[in-house]
Design an enzyme around this catalytic site. Sequence first.
Site: not given
Length: 257
Positions: A153, A157
Site C-alpha cells: 500500500y 501511494k
Amino acid sequence: MTKTVVVTGAGSGIGRAIATVLAVRGWQVVVSDINEEAAEAACAALDDSAGQRHEFARLNVSDPGDAQRVADDVADRLGLDAWVSNAGISFMQKFLDLPIERYDKTLEINLKGVFVCGQAAARAMVRTNRAGAIVNTASMAGKQGKVPYLSDYVASKFGVVGLTQAMAFELAEHNIIVNSVCPGYVETPMQERELDWEASLRGTTAAGVKQSWIDDTPLGRLEQPEDVARVVAFLLSEDARFMTGESLAVNGGAFMD
C-alpha cells in the site's frame, strides 16, 4: 453552468462522501464503482436541488478501455470538468510474508488505476478543450514508510504522489490542474478491516489499535470521510486554480511534512 465530475470508488467510504459533498455544492456527479449496485445506491442518495442529473456507471479503474469509455461518454454528453481518482484497496501483512499476488493487485488498483483513469480523463478534457481538474486520492502512507504491515500500500501511494506531480507538469500546458489528497486514519469500512488485521498481527485487540490511531492524531479523533471530501471540493474549486502538483495532508496532524 453546472459542472460535471466523475468520482471513482464512489459506492462507499471516502468516494461516496466526496460524491455527496460535491453534489451539495452544486456539482453534477457521475458515481462510478466496480460494484454497480453500490454506485446506483450512492447516486440515488445525492442532493439534486441545484437541478443536477446525477448518473452512475460501472467502472474497472485498471481497464484502459473501460476508463476511456466512461470519460469519453461523459465528456461528449455532459462535459467533463473534473475527475476524482479515489478507488483503492488495502491488505495487511508483514513484509516478509506478503504474497506477490497481493502486491500486484494493490498496485493494479491503487497506482495503475490512477494512471489509467487520469490518462483517460485528460485525453477527454484535451479533446473537448476543457480546462479541467483531476484529484487523486493518495495517503499519508504516500509520504512516509513508517506504516506497519502495509508495504504494498505504501509503495502504491508513494507512486500516486509522484504520478500526481508528473501529470501536473505535463498537463499544465492544457490548463488541466492535478493534485492529490493524503488522508490519515479515516473511519470507513476499509478501516474496520484494517483494525482487525493489525490487531491480529500485533496480538492485541481492534479497540486497542483504534485507540492507538486516535492517540497518534493530535486533533484527537479518527478522521471522517467528509474531512477528506471537503478538501477535494476545495481542490476542484476556482480557489485552487493556481495549485497543481500538490499532495495535501488531511490527517489531523498524524503526519506533518
